[in-house]
Design a protein around this motif. Structure first.
Motif, PDB file in Angstrom:
ATOM      1  N   GLU A 172       0.840  -1.199   0.000  1.00  0.00           N
ATOM      2  CA  GLU A 172       0.000   0.000   0.000  1.00  0.00           C
ATOM      3  C   GLU A 172       0.879   1.254   0.000  1.00  0.00           C
ATOM      4  N   HIS A 173       1.828   1.330   0.918  1.00  0.00           N
ATOM      5  CA  HIS A 173       2.779   2.441   0.902  1.00  0.00           C
ATOM      6  C   HIS A 173       3.790   2.240  -0.224  1.00  0.00           C
TER       7      HIS A 173
ATOM      8  N   THR B  21       3.147  -6.038   5.044  1.00  0.00           N
ATOM      9  CA  THR B  21       2.642  -6.664   6.259  1.00  0.00           C
ATOM     10  C   THR B  21       2.324  -5.583   7.278  1.00  0.00           C
ATOM     11  N   HIS B  22       1.125  -5.636   7.846  1.00  0.00           N
ATOM     12  CA  HIS B  22       0.709  -4.685   8.874  1.00  0.00           C
ATOM     13  C   HIS B  22       0.627  -5.379  10.224  1.00  0.00           C
ATOM     14  N   PHE B  23       1.226  -4.745  11.213  1.00  0.00           N
ATOM     15  CA  PHE B  23       1.192  -5.216  12.596  1.00  0.00           C
ATOM     16  C   PHE B  23       0.356  -4.206  13.377  1.00  0.00           C
TER      17      PHE B  23
ATOM     18  N   VAL C 248       2.628  -0.821  12.657  1.00  0.00           N
ATOM     19  CA  VAL C 248       3.961  -1.044  12.122  1.00  0.00           C
ATOM     20  C   VAL C 248       3.786  -1.738  10.774  1.00  0.00           C
ATOM     21  N   ALA C 249       4.515  -1.287   9.758  1.00  0.00           N
ATOM     22  CA  ALA C 249       4.399  -1.880   8.431  1.00  0.00           C
ATOM     23  C   ALA C 249       5.762  -2.283   7.906  1.00  0.00           C
ATOM     24  N   VAL C 250       5.776  -3.390   7.161  1.00  0.00           N
ATOM     25  CA  VAL C 250       6.982  -3.902   6.514  1.00  0.00           C
ATOM     26  C   VAL C 250       6.676  -4.141   5.048  1.00  0.00           C
TER      27      VAL C 250
ATOM     28  N   MET D 174       4.348   3.532  11.674  1.00  0.00           N
ATOM     29  CA  MET D 174       5.794   3.345  11.707  1.00  0.00           C
ATOM     30  C   MET D 174       6.118   2.314  10.632  1.00  0.00           C
ATOM     31  N   VAL D 175       6.686   2.763   9.524  1.00  0.00           N
ATOM     32  CA  VAL D 175       6.969   1.891   8.386  1.00  0.00           C
ATOM     33  C   VAL D 175       8.466   1.652   8.296  1.00  0.00           C
ATOM     34  N   PHE D 176       8.890   0.392   8.389  1.00  0.00           N
ATOM     35  CA  PHE D 176      10.315   0.088   8.269  1.00  0.00           C
ATOM     36  C   PHE D 176      10.843   0.624   6.942  1.00  0.00           C
ATOM     37  N   SER D 177      11.979   1.306   6.982  1.00  0.00           N
ATOM     38  CA  SER D 177      12.545   1.866   5.757  1.00  0.00           C
ATOM     39  C   SER D 177      13.252   0.810   4.917  1.00  0.00           C
TER      40      SER D 177
END
Length: 289
Positions: free
Chosen positions: A155-156, A167-169, A181-183, A247-250
């Protein structure tokens, strides 16, 4: 001493303040009205409606939602009620995450537990719910992990580039504030930590089912480097409630073409289009412990 992320009931934006040589980040939380509209993403009653074949005319109420055609994202506001935010909201998600600026240190503690879990195909995503999965703490505020679910493609986007899987947490505090949190995962080699979960992908839309002989730890499904894009946004599904801290992991992970295909064969595309960033701040944050 290090900088920290602080979540406040404020103007629903990320503001940066100088304080005794430190940077204090204030991330907007839900207002009272928005909390009432919240449910765990893909879990509230109006998220459970399945796909249908009905066509919707302008002004007609939508009773089901999906990701394409007359039930797609451009029609979600026609669900009525709180879903009006899907078209009128000022801080919607997902957005394009643009690298730039000096990363800031922040006190974030990821404290996940290995847990039994259930898995469900709810018609919109694959959702994994740990029985007791731990959570994360930031600025002394605890956010418990509620579920893990997936979108394909991502999505992002990062610098305009979309990944194959996201993946959404989903986390929630004792006050009812949401933190996601997103990965993002790009096509490459198979993700060995995701593979055991994928073994239990439900082929049909069903109720949650126990995952036998497998303990799920959310940290295993995240990158090692704790660097994030942080911003204030919304749910990415109806009712698109705002006041969600993202909070999206870069750094991305990798998934195989077969892992992506296994998901898309069941659900197709499950990504909401990119939304306007407008005047929102976007921070790059590195965990300091």
């Amino acid at each position: 001493m290090v900088d920290r992320i602080e979540i406040r009931d404020s103007a629903m934006r990320i503001a940066t303040f100088a304080l005794s040589g430190l940077l204090l980040f204030s991330l907007a939380a839900c207002s009272g009205g928005e909390k009432a509209a919240h449910g765990d993403e893909h879990a509230a009653p109006d998220h459970e409606a399945g796909h249908g074949d009905g066509h919707v005319s302008a002004g007609e109420t939508l009773t089901q939602w999906g990701y394409s055609g007359d039930e797609g994202p451009s029609h979600w506001a026609q669900l009525g009620g709180a879903a009006a935010k899907c078209s009128s909201g000022a801080r919607q998600s997902p957005i394009d995450l643009v690298s730039g600026g000096k990363p800031q240190l922040s006190k974030v503690t990821l404290d996940y537990l290995s847990s039994n879990a259930t898995i469900q195909n709810d018609g919109h995503t694959i959702k994994v719910v740990p029985a007791k999965g731990g959570g994360l703490t930031t600025d002394g505020i605890r956010y418990d992990l509620k579920d893990i679910h997936f979108h394909s493609p991502s999505e992002h986007t990062i610098n305009g580039r979309r990944a194959a899987l996201e993946t959404h947490f989903v986390h929630r505090s004792a006050k009812g504030d949401y933190l996601y949190v997103a990965v993002l995962s790009q096509v490459g080699v198979a993700d060995p930590m995701l593979a055991p979960v994928w073994t239990y992908l439900p082929s049909d839309q069903t109720a949650p089912a126990a995952i036998p002989d497998l303990l799920i730890n959310a940290r295993d499904l995240m990158p090692a480097a704790e660097e994030f894009f942080v911003y204030s946004g919304s749910l990415t599904v109806p009712p698109c409630s705002e006041g969600v801290t993202w909070m999206v992991f870069s750094a991305p992970l990798s998934v195989s073409p077969e892992q992506v295909s296994a998901y898309e064969t069941l659900l197709g595309s499950t990504a909401r289009p990119i939304q306007a960033r407008k005047d929102r701040d976007l921070l790059t944050v590195i965990s300091a412990g």
